[in-house]
Design an enzyme around this catalytic site. Structure first.
Site, short mmCIF file in Angstrom:
data_model
loop_
_atom_site.label_atom_id
_atom_site.label_comp_id
_atom_site.label_asym_id
_atom_site.label_seq_id
_atom_site.Cartn_x
_atom_site.Cartn_y
_atom_site.Cartn_z
CG HIS A 105 -0.44 0.29 2.51
ND1 HIS A 105 -0.15 -0.68 3.44
CD2 HIS A 105 -0.11 1.47 3.10
CE1 HIS A 105 0.31 -0.12 4.53
NE2 HIS A 105 0.34 1.18 4.36
CG ASP A 135 0.05 -4.00 2.70
OD1 ASP A 135 0.38 -3.56 1.58
OD2 ASP A 135 -0.21 -3.26 3.67
CB SER A 219 3.21 2.04 5.91
OG SER A 219 1.93 1.93 6.45
#
Length: 388
Positions: A105, A135, A219
């Site tokens: 992402h 992910d 992230s």
């Protein structure tokens, strides 16, 4: 990843958002926890390592300083341009060949991306491969050897709840930030970022929960043990509020992809550009509550209760059953099978089953499920397929 417009979803007075600032509404999933129960909604080259920290609390500060000095050179900041705008994320150096690991992402929809090293060296990167199920993404950069400091993968199966961990990343664009916390739980599940042909979302398993502060921009950054080994890749946070700028506020519940998922997936992803996960074809309750147990008429208090079986899937072909008869709980039907073990390993909650499949099994392999049907135990052999 921080985008110009922030989507968010609320569930049970809390929301879970990708740690780069995204969030995606989710529906029920295949090989997933059922939407009938509360579910979270989303955010190697070896190096010489000292022995695991054994000292008292007064020694821990020096240990953390040493850890940061050794690990931070392998953590990068990632700047991404997309059609809607720009975003920030983190990553870590996987090997001397210039492979950088981050979240899918973080790089999703990237039209251009930049990888910034702690030394100040900056280079453009290319997305080499992605894995929407867990992910994960691999970026390839052309960087001098002295800029590439690979971080080793640890064994996430050896983690213990309460064990100290640190996160290093780029929260809110503040590169090189380290935060300290503990392992809060293991074996959590989150939604995958990929849907099946029927439009349902698959599940990501073997997720680590931590209270180390994780915020937008974290992230794709590493979660490390005190040996400096990567034991997770920070992915999402669960929070109860937002800042005035619309950013999710850390509330001490963060989620990371386990290193043993990465250990299994990344070598295949780099070579073949894809990774096939095993597929069972069920939707199950995340955890069996006492109220649900009584409504279902079960004598067992733990296990993964099958809410639905996907027609034509491996579980369906093996004869597994989902619930069909209404109960006094809205949306919950009885008559489904209860999975209590897989290959002799106890299944206490759905996450136990999913973690085992994702870290230990491949499409085409056969597993043995111990199920309870009509309050009697029996074994069922199932040949796994691949997610499609």
């Amino acid at each position: 990843m921080k985008k110009l417009s922030l989507l968010f979803a609320v569930t049970v007075l809390a929301l879970t958002t990708l740690a780069c600032g995204f969030t995606f509404p989710r529906t029920s999933m295949q090989d997933s926890q059922s939407s009938n129960a509360p579910t979270p909604v989303l955010i190697p080259t070896a190096v010489n390592l000292p022995p695991a920290f054994q000292g008292d609390v007064t020694d821990m500060g020096n240990n953390l300083v040493d850890l940061y000095q050794r690990a931070s050179p392998g953590v990068v900041s990632i700047q991404v341009l997309t059609q809607p705008g720009s975003g920030l994320g983190s990553g870590f150096v996987y090997d001397k060949e210039g492979h950088i690991v981050t979240n899918y992402h973080v790089v999703e929809g990237a039209t251009d991306l930049e990888v910034d090293f702690p030394t100040g060296f900056k280079v453009r990167g290319t997305v080499l491969a992605t894995d929407l199920d867990s992910d994960l993404a691999v970026i390839k950069v052309d960087a001098p050897a002295d800029q590439l400091v690979p971080l080793p993968l640890g064994d996430s199966d050896q983690l213990q709840v309460g064990q100290p961990v640190v996160a290093i990343g780029n929260p809110f664009g503040l590169s090189g930030t380290m935060t300290l916390g503990i392992i809060s739980a293991k074996g959590r599940t989150l939604d995958s970022m990929r849907t099946s042909g029927e439009g349902a979302f698959f599940s990501a398993g073997d997720i680590i929960q931590t209270d180390a502060s994780i915020n937008p921009g974290n992230s794709g950054g590493p979660l490390l043990n005190l040996r400096g080994e990567v034991i997770g890749l920070n992915r999402a946070i669960r929070t109860t509020g937002m800042t005035t700028d619309g950013e999710p506020v850390n509330s001490g519940i963060g989620f990371a992809i386990s290193s043993n998922i990465m250990r299994r997936v990344l070598p295949v992803l780099i070579v073949e550009k894809k990774y096939d996960y095993p597929y069972l074809g069920i939707s199950a309750m995340p955890e069996l509550s006492l109220i649900a147990q009584e409504a279902l008429g079960l004598k067992y208090s733990t296990g993964a209760y099958i809410v639905e079986v996907v027609p034509g899937g491996p579980a369906d072909k093996a004869g597994l059953r989902g619930g069909t008869t209404a109960t006094n709980m809205a949306g919950l039907s009885k008559g489904g099978d209860l999975i209590i073990a897989v290959d002799g390993r106890p299944v206490r909650v759905f996450g136990d089953l999913l973690s085992y499949l994702m870290t230990s099994k491949s499409p085409g392999e056969t597993i043995t499920l111990t199920i309870v049907r009509d309050n009697k135990e029996q074994e069922v052999k199932i040949t796994l397929d691949k997610r499609s």
